[in-house]
Each structure stands twice: as C-alpha cells, then as structure tokens.
Design a protein around this motif. Structure first.
Motif, PDB file in Angstrom:
ATOM      1  N   LEU A  82       0.825  -1.207   0.000  1.00 49.53           N
ATOM      2  CA  LEU A  82       0.000   0.000   0.000  1.00 49.53           C
ATOM      3  C   LEU A  82       0.860   1.258   0.000  1.00 49.53           C
ATOM      4  O   LEU A  82       0.497   2.271  -0.609  1.00 49.53           O
ATOM      5  CB  LEU A  82      -0.938  -0.004   1.214  1.00 49.53           C
ATOM      6  N   GLU A  83       2.006   1.208   0.670  1.00 54.74           N
ATOM      7  CA  GLU A  83       2.901   2.366   0.680  1.00 54.74           C
ATOM      8  C   GLU A  83       3.377   2.705  -0.729  1.00 54.74           C
ATOM      9  O   GLU A  83       3.599   3.876  -1.059  1.00 54.74           O
ATOM     10  CB  GLU A  83       4.099   2.093   1.590  1.00 54.74           C
ATOM     11  N   GLU A  84       3.572   1.697  -1.558  1.00 53.64           N
ATOM     12  CA  GLU A  84       3.995   1.912  -2.948  1.00 53.64           C
ATOM     13  C   GLU A  84       2.790   2.230  -3.841  1.00 53.64           C
ATOM     14  O   GLU A  84       2.871   3.068  -4.742  1.00 53.64           O
ATOM     15  CB  GLU A  84       4.687   0.656  -3.488  1.00 53.64           C
ATOM     16  N   LEU A  85       1.678   1.548  -3.598  1.00 53.05           N
ATOM     17  CA  LEU A  85       0.530   1.633  -4.491  1.00 53.05           C
ATOM     18  C   LEU A  85      -0.178   2.984  -4.405  1.00 53.05           C
ATOM     19  O   LEU A  85      -0.597   3.533  -5.435  1.00 53.05           O
ATOM     20  CB  LEU A  85      -0.456   0.506  -4.172  1.00 53.05           C
ATOM     21  N   LEU A  86      -0.331   3.540  -3.208  1.00 55.35           N
ATOM     22  CA  LEU A  86      -1.087   4.785  -3.062  1.00 55.35           C
ATOM     23  C   LEU A  86      -0.503   5.931  -3.895  1.00 55.35           C
ATOM     24  O   LEU A  86      -1.225   6.569  -4.667  1.00 55.35           O
ATOM     25  CB  LEU A  86      -1.195   5.160  -1.584  1.00 55.35           C
ATOM     26  N   PRO A  87       0.800   6.236  -3.779  1.00 57.38           N
ATOM     27  CA  PRO A  87       1.332   7.315  -4.630  1.00 57.38           C
ATOM     28  C   PRO A  87       1.311   6.971  -6.105  1.00 57.38           C
ATOM     29  O   PRO A  87       1.130   7.855  -6.946  1.00 57.38           O
ATOM     30  CB  PRO A  87       2.767   7.501  -4.118  1.00 57.38           C
ATOM     31  N   ALA A  88       1.495   5.693  -6.450  1.00 61.30           N
ATOM     32  CA  ALA A  88       1.446   5.308  -7.868  1.00 61.30           C
ATOM     33  C   ALA A  88       0.052   5.550  -8.450  1.00 61.30           C
ATOM     34  O   ALA A  88      -0.092   6.022  -9.584  1.00 61.30           O
ATOM     35  CB  ALA A  88       1.841   3.842  -8.026  1.00 61.30           C
ATOM     36  N   LEU A  89      -0.983   5.236  -7.673  1.00 67.51           N
ATOM     37  CA  LEU A  89      -2.354   5.495  -8.119  1.00 67.51           C
ATOM     38  C   LEU A  89      -2.588   6.993  -8.305  1.00 67.51           C
ATOM     39  O   LEU A  89      -3.239   7.420  -9.272  1.00 67.51           O
ATOM     40  CB  LEU A  89      -3.356   4.935  -7.112  1.00 67.51           C
ATOM     41  N   ALA A  90      -2.061   7.780  -7.396  1.00 68.17           N
ATOM     42  CA  ALA A  90      -2.229   9.236  -7.513  1.00 68.17           C
ATOM     43  C   ALA A  90      -1.551   9.760  -8.774  1.00 68.17           C
ATOM     44  O   ALA A  90      -2.106  10.592  -9.500  1.00 68.17           O
ATOM     45  CB  ALA A  90      -1.657   9.928  -6.280  1.00 68.17           C
TER      46      ALA A  90
END
Length: 983
Positions: free
Chosen positions: A449-457
């Motif tokens: 989630l730490e990687e995925l959240l900024p990538a989604l943004a």
C-alpha cells in the motif's frame, strides 16, 4: 492428415502493401504497418509471409511479442526482439551508440550493468532507433512486434516514438494487434491519420475466399467441396482462416468428411454444434499422442498459450529425446507450433486447445501442476529476472498460494516503479495487494500500500486510491506498528493534496502524528513533515510559505542524516519552489539537488517532478518553454497524469501571454475537461484562471466572468490561484476598458490576498504591473521602485517589462529624457514576444512622455493604436487616437481595408490581415521581420501564410512570394490586379 492451407487466400491487397513497405525500407525510407483483426484472421500468417520475403532479400528480421504468461511486463516485446542480436558468435559493434549504450541496458540484459537508472522514454526510443538503423544499414531491418494489444504503456511509448521517426531510416516496423479498444489500436489509428503508418484491418474472409481456402486445404477445387460441408464451415467459422483449418481437421478426423474415389463426401450429420465438434476433435488429437503426450500438453496448458521447453522438461522430468518426440508429434497433429524467434518456446495453435486441456483437469490437479510449474521456473531462474517474476507469481496464485504470489507481484511492481513504468506498476501492485489481503499477510500488504497509493495518484486513479482508506482501517489492530500505519496515513495525505482536498490531507497528517506520538520514528516523521508542508501551502492562512519552508528544511535535515532519498527529493523540490522569489540561484541549487538525488537512487517520478520545477524556473527566468515541453512529453510517457496537465496549464498560459489565443483556447478546454473528470482541483483552478485571463486579455469581460464564476465553485477562497485571478485577469480586463482605477483596485485585492494567503505564483502584479501603475499615479517613488526591482520576481520577463517602464517614467520625471528613452527601448525588447503587455506599456508611457516632453510619444501611441484597433479593443485604440489628436496629429479614419484587396484575391476569401502579410512577401522576409513590421506575433504570421497558400492554391511559400511579386503587391507602390503569369 494435417489440414493446413498451402497458401494465403484473400489477402492480396495486404500482401502488396507489406511488400511495398519492405521495398521502401530497403531503399532507406522506413515506416510502420499495423495489422489488426480478430484472433484467427491470419495476422501471424501474413507476418510469416513478410518474414520470408524480408529474409529472402537479405534484411535483418527481429521478432518479439507481449507475454501470454502472467501480467504484462514492461518492454517485454522489445527485449525479446533484440535478444537474438546477442546470441550470435559475431559481437555487436556498440562503439557507435555512445551515450545511448547505457540507455539500452533497460532492454538488453547483456548491457544491464551499464544502465544508469531510469532514463527518458524518449531517449530509450532514440536508442532503439539507432540500434535498428545500425544493424540494417546494408539491407534494412524489419522489427516485428506481435500481439501488441496486450503491451504495457511504457512499451507503447517507445513504439510511438519509433513510429514517428522511421521515415529516413532503413527500418520497417510491423505490428500486429487485435481489434480490442486500447492504446495500441489508438496508436494505429493516430499513425494512419498522421500518415506515419499504414493500417491494415484483416476482416473475415468472404464466402468465396472461404471456399477457395477450404478447397486448398483439401487439395481440390472449390466446386468439388461438398455444399453441406462448405455451408457449415462458413456458418461456424465466420470466415476465420484459423477456424476453417481447425474445423476441417475435426470434420476429417471424426470421419464426418471423407475422401472416396478422389472426391470428398459428407457421411455423418454436421448439424450438431461445431464448438463441441472442435473441442472433441482437439481431444481426439491429444489422446492419440498417448498418456505421456497428453500429460505433457496438460502441463504446457497450465503455463499458458505459449510455454518454454526448459520449464516444461523440469516439470515432467522427461529426457530430451522423449520430450522432443512428443513435441514433434504434437506439431504434426497441428496442436502446437514452434514459437519463432525463441528456440526454447512453443505455442498452441488455437486458444481453444488450452481451454479444452484445462477443462479436463480437476481443480486439485491444476493447482498441483501450477505449483510444479512455479517451482520449475523458480529453480531455473532463481533471481526471477524480467518476466519470470510475474510468471512465477501468477503460477503461485493458480497453485493456491496467494501470500507467495502477492509478495512476488509486489517485487515486480517495485521494479516497474523504479523503471518509471507507472501504469505497469499500478496493475502489479493492485494484484499484490488483493492477494496479500486474501492471505492475511498484514505487514507485506502495508508495504504494498505504501507503494501503491502514490502510484495510483500519479496515474490519476484517485477513486481507487481513496477507496483504499478502508484497507487502512482493516490494518488497525492487526499487529501493524504505529510507524507503519502512520506511513500509510501520510500516503493518503499526499493523494488528498494531489486532488486539492487539503482538509482531508491535514486530517490524515494529524492521525499520522498521533500514531507517531505513541511510537516515535524519525524517518516517518520526516515524511510527515514534507507532506504537511505541501498541505500548508494549500490551506488558507497567513505565513504559510514560512511554515512550509520550516517543515521542508526539517525534513531535509533528517533525510541527510538517515539517508532517506525519497524524503530528500520531495523536500529539496519544495524548497526550490518556495525560495525562488527570494533567492533564485539558491532555489535552482535545491532543484538540482532533488534531480541528482532522484537520478542517483532511481526514483523516476521524483526525477520528473524536479525536471518540471527546473523547467518552470527557466520559464519564469528566461521566458523559454523547451524544458517544460520536454518534461510534459516525458510525464505523458511515464503515465504521470496530474503532472501532464499541470505542465500543460503552464504552457497554455505562456501561449496566452504571447498572444497565441486561438490555440491556447482549444488546449485549455481539452486539458480542463480531463482535469475536471479526474477532480484535480488545483489544476482545474489554475486552468480556469487561465481561461479567465484569456477572456480578459481579449477584452471579453463576459467570458472572463463566466470562467471566474466556475473558478469560485472549485474552493477558490484562500487558494494560491485566487490572487492570480485578480492580478492577471480582472486587472487587465479593466485596463483594456480604459478603467485604470478599477485595475488598480484589482491589483490591491491581489496584493491583499497574497498577504493573507501566500502564493508561489509570480504574475499576480505585485512585481511589475502594479509598480508601473503606482508610479504613473504618483503613489510610488524611486525608493519603491528600487525595492521591487531588487526582488527576483521582477526578473520574470513579463514583470521585467513593466518594471523597466516604471524606471523610464521616473527617469523622465527626473529630467533624464535620453536615459528614459533608452529604458523604453529596453522594455520593448523584453516584451517583444508579449504583444498585449508591449502595447499597453506603449500606450501609458506615450501619454507620460508627451506630458513630460521626452521620447517618441507619437510613434509609441501610433503603434499602440494600430495594435489595439487590429485586436478589436476599441477603448484603448480610441484613447490612443484621442491622445494623438491632442498632440495636433491627424489620425486617418479607419476602414476595414477590404477595398484595398484586389478583386480576384478578395473573391478567394483573402482577409485584410492576410493581405497585409501578402503585400510584404516580394522581398521574401522571414516571419519575425513581418511580425515586427505589422506588430503581430510570428505565430500569427505563420497562420496567415498557411491560409494564403491554401486560398491561392500555390504549392508553397516560395510560390506565394513569387505571386505577390508578379501582382506588384509590395508595400512600395500600388497594387495591380492579378493577371496571367508571365511565360
């Protein structure tokens, strides 16, 4: 008897186009051919024909395709295509590549050690282009990329670059893809429209071609094919060449269609479902291979439509001879084919074969085979390099091990992020998060989630990102440490900042700090400081710039001590943005530190943000947009959606300030529509201010007010964009209405708002326009001028022009007229590319100079009057005329000028403005010279030239100049009506 068509039927036009493309590529004029169509329409067969033709003429052929095992892998088809270059005994001469050799390390494992972290996808495309040109410089190269409908966004970005730049190279790019909507099909249609590629759509065969193909397969003539068999084939195959072959094979294999006495006859009923017949036919062919052969193909089916022999052999423990014997039998039975150009790979001829084989396995057997395949692949590739990581991850998932699968997808997603492949990373990390949730692996899921959240943004998937807030609540109480939970809250705060929801972002930061109070962690605290600094700038309130600087500086201190490159990049970038107004040189140092840190640690998104800030720095300081354009194109290829539209907004504003309003309006509307859909509030507000500025700079108050009314609905109060709306839009609209007091009031409002809620924008009027108006009104003296001129915002070209004019006014009042006139000349040079600012300045300084007795007030006012009359701004044009009359000068009555245009040209629709340009053409002047003489922008000149060429039917500009000369249209004398051209 194997059933296969001995020749290609019904594709003569496509074969001709491909043959022509091969010939022109050999002659050094490359291009692209897209083959599109449904599965089974013959794309691979045409590729095989093209390959044979190319090899026969001495061309180099490279082939690659997207993966059919597991999720997409960045650059997979390009890597597969280039790998054969390094398998031969003769090494590739890499001395010609220079700086592009390390760039190619992203694609070529042999050069991976030279790779210098993430590189521009443009640079990668250029590197591939140079490689292809070098290896084919004697006879040409064909690069074949198959099944590109399943390609990752990064591969498509490189392919797009190739498509656009092959024209002067001996390279043919041949691409196959299905008709599925997506990036590849969009690229194919775009290339066809731009005439940079040929689009060949393979439709199903018609009935006649189906009959011909059937006859070819059966070794007879179309009229000798039984009508019943042909009817059923046509009905069931839909004209798909592959299905025609497969169905015929099933009909013959089942004994429904037999050859008796040299003729073919139907001996069984063909009315039952052909899908069932086809599946049964495939089953019969597989069973004829024996139990061991059946087991071998079942294992291969678990691997997917394509499978590597090395993994299959390790799964089945068969020796080489037995393995190859069974494969040879499967090839003979038309079940599998060798998968060129990879000697270790085979593929099933039809997807239905895979479906049939898997349907005969029990769930337990299938899971066991998937586990066996994963073990075999992992054993052969312990580092899980390239696509093997996602291959093994998918097999682990099929084998019922979601935890292992999720961790492997997380590794693959992290690799994709570090390579700048944001789109691929989102897909991989999303799958990882779901699998880890299923497995109940809390710590690993938190890391994803730490990687995925900024990538989604960054990719614009805000709805999905915010939906993951529920996942955070699931993690509370699941044994996750307070710092890990705080880190996730910080990620959500960054998402909220990106879409302008500063209240939600501040709430997430508050929760993160509460968690850290129970279990302090300096590194996570530094990340919280950076996120909080961004949110402080969004949150209405005084001293927000100072508070943001303090938070960023504290984060830098921790990042240096604890070696936190991500935090350091973000903090340096923010400091560079915030300190530019006070110390531009220091600000540039901060931004370059951010860029170098990102490059050194392979952080592509942070590198991109630093590039954008540096580009913005140069735009403000030098008025140039090259760096911003490069950054936008790179952000587009990386899939950084919010950043693309942020940069586009700056470039649109630059067009507005330069007077290129028509193109700016269209681009602003397109960009605004996307930003509104994605709910990118800061970007939407900025674009709405630009739209308001566009209306204001045209003197169109209703258009400006409509834009600002929408602006107010996007939480404009207290935003950084609010002062800009008054200083760059409303103030200028009032000036074009000759309402200077109202303009001054708007500038005062902009100043007040900036004081209450600090803004990083430097075009709000405090540092240029406001100073000039105050000097003209007598409310600012030399001391105030020195104070403003000393600030770095006054060096922005748009502002600098007004600052220099303010100095000219003061010098004139001090009795230093010659110096004042020199300063006006300097201001005119600065504002040469900003027609509105230039001519407003001339209007005001002309009036001032006339009253104080210095300079060339009449000349300046005439120039301003001509500009504003042409621009349709009557208030300012009338004011200039009034001032000129006060000087005792005669002002000719303005007519529309159409009476000066010769009748034949007028009948072609040539306008007054176009004719003014046309009259200057006999001397062959450049666009800049014409622009200077007519007081318009070079872009406007270019538009008029293009329109004249179209209306007169002349082939080019040179011919248009010759026509102007023949017609005597030069500004030196009267214009004669056009007559016959001299012989």
């Amino acid at each position: 008897m194997p059933i296969i068509a001995p020749r290609v039927v019904g594709r003569d036009p496509e074969i001709a186009v491909i043959g022509g493309a091969l010939e022109t590529a050999r002659d050094g004029r490359g291009g692209t051919v897209f083959l599109t169509g449904e599965s089974g329409t013959g794309k691979s067969r045409l590729v095989a024909e093209a390959t044979g033709s190319a090899l026969g003429s001495g061309m180099r052929v490279l082939r690659g395709r997207t993966s059919t095992i597991g999720p997409m892998v960045p650059f997979r088809p390009l890597t597969e295509a280039l790998m054969p270059l390094f398998r031969g005994a003769e090494p590739l001469d890499d001395s010609r590549f220079g700086p592009y050799r390390p760039v190619l390390g992203r694609l070529i494992p042999d050069w991976a050690a030279d790779a210098q972290g993430p590189t521009s996808l443009v640079a990668l495309g250029e590197a591939v282009l140079r490689l292809l040109a070098q290896i084919g410089h004697d006879h040409g190269t064909v690069l074949i990329l198959e099944d590109l409908h399943a390609a990752d966004t990064e591969t498509l970005a490189v392919v797009e670059y190739l498509v656009d730049n092959l024209e002067q190279l001996p390279v043919l790019l041949l691409i196959t893809c299905r008709d599925d909507p997506g990036g590849t099909l969009d690229l194919a249609h775009s290339a066809a429209r731009r005439q940079t590629g040929a689009l060949l759509h393979l439709a199903s065969l018609d009935r006649g071609a189906t009959a011909t193909m059937t006859a070819d397969c059966l070794g007879t003539t179309p009229d000798a094919v039984p009508a019943e068999a042909l009817d059923r084939l046509w009905e069931a195959s839909g004209g798909s060449p592959l299905l025609v072959e497969e169905l015929l094979q099933s009909m013959v294999g089942s004994g429904a269609l037999v050859r008796t006495g040299g003729t073919w006859q139907v001996v069984h009923d063909l009315r039952h479902a052909f899908a069932e017949l086809l599946a049964r036919g495939i089953g019969h062919r597989v069973e004829r291979l024996g139990p061991q052969g059946h087991a071998l193909l079942s294992a291969a089916a678990v691997l997917g439509p394509r499978f590597p022999l090395s993994v299959l052999q390790r799964m089945t423990a068969l020796d080489d001879r037995t393995l190859l014997s069974h494969l040879h039998a499967a090839v003979t039975a038309q079940i599998v084919v060798a998968d060129d150009p990879n000697p270790d790979w085979y593929a099933f001829r039809h997807p239905l074969t895979v479906t049939t084989l898997l349907s005969r396995l029990t769930p337990a057997s299938r899971a066991a085979l998937a586990t066996s395949a994963a073990d075999a692949a992992h054993g052969l590739h312990p580092e899980l390099e390239g696509e093997w990581c996602t291959t093994v991850a998918a097999l682990r998932a099929d084998g019922g091990r979601p935890g292992e699968a999720g961790r492997l997808f997380a590794v693959a997603g992290d690799r994709a992020l570090r390579d700048g492949a944001v789109g691929s990373a989102v897909a991989l990390l999303t799958r990882a998060e779901r699998l880890l949730a299923t497995a109940g692996e809390t710590a690993a899921r938190a890391g994803v989630l730490e990687e995925l959240l900024p990538a989604l943004a960054e990719s614009g998937e805000f709805t999905q990102a915010l939906a993951l807030a529920d996942s955070l609540r699931e993690l509370v109480g699941a044994g996750l440490s307070a710092p890990r939970l705080a880190a996730l809250r910080i990620r959500l705060a960054k998402v909220a900042h990106t879409i302008g929801r500063w209240e939600d972002g501040n709430a997430q930061i508050e929760q993160a700090r509460s968690l850290l109070a129970t279990e302090p962690d300096e590194a996570v605290g530094a990340a919280a400081d950076v996120a909080a600094a961004h949110l402080v700038l969004d949150t209405p309130g005084p001293d927000r710039t100072e508070r943001a600087i303090a938070l960023a500086a504290a984060a830098v201190d921790v990042a240096r001590r604890r070696d936190l490159p991500t935090v350091a990049c973000e903090a340096w970038e923010l400091l560079g943005t915030l300190t530019r107004e006070r110390a531009p040189e220091q600000a540039l140092e901060y931004l370059e530190l951010s860029l170098h840190t990102a490059q050194r640690n392979r952080l592509p998104l942070h590198r991109m943000y630093a590039m954008v800030r540096i580009g913005g720095h140069r735009w403000l300081g030098e008025g140039t947009t090259g760096a911003l354009t490069e950054a936008r194109d790179e952000a587009q290829r990386l899939g950084a959606v919010p950043l693309v539209h942020t940069i586009e907004g700056i470039l649109v504003l630059d067009d507005v300030l330069r007077g290129a309003t028509d193109g700016a309006e269209r681009r602003a509307e397109e960009c605004l529509a996307v930003a509104q859909r994605l709910r990118l509030a800061p970007v939407v507000r900025y674009l709405l201010v630009i739209r308001a500025t566009l209306g204001a700079h045209r003197g169109d108050r209703p258009a400006m007010e409509r834009a600002l009314e929408t602006f107010e609905r996007w939480d404009s109060a207290g935003s950084q964009e609010e002062p800009l709306a008054h200083g760059l839009a409303r103030a200028f609209c009032a000036l074009l209405e000759e309402d200077r007091p109202r303009a001054v009031d708007e500038l005062r409002t902009a100043h007040r708002l900036s004081s209450q809620n600090a803004t990083t924008f430097q075009l709000v009027g405090d540092h240029g326009l406001g100073l000039l108006l105050d000097v003209l009104d007598g409310t600012a003296d030399r001391g105030r001028y020195e104070e403003v001129a000393a600030g770095s915002p006054s060096r922005v070209p748009w502002n600098r022009h007004f600052v220099v004019l303010a100095d000219a006014v003061l010098l004139g009042r001090e009795g230093r007229g010659d110096e004042a006139e020199q300063r006006v000349a300097e201001a005119r040079r600065i504002a040469a590319d900003y027609p509105l600012a230039l001519h407003l300045g001339l209007r005001w300084v002309g009036e001032e100079a006339h009253g104080a007795g210095w300079g060339d007030p009449a000349g300046w006012l005439r120039q301003a009057q001509q500009h504003f009359h042409a621009a349709g701004v009557p208030a300012v044009a009338g004011a200039c005329r009034g001032l000129l009359r006060q000087m005792g000068l005669t002002i000719p009555q303005h007519r529309d000028g159409s009476e000066l245009i010769p009748g034949p040209l007028r009948s072609l629709g040539v306008t007054v403005r176009e004719y003014e340009v046309f009259r200057l053409l006999p001397d062959r002047p450049g666009n800049k010279e014409i622009a200077g003489r007519l007081y318009i922008s070079p872009r406007t000149v270019e538009k008029h030239i293009a329109s004249l060429v179209a209306k007169t039917g002349e082939p080019n500009r040179a011919a248009l100049c010759a026509l102007s000369d023949r017609l005597g249209a030069g500004a030196r004398g009267p214009v004669a009506p056009p007559g016959p051209a001299p012989h």
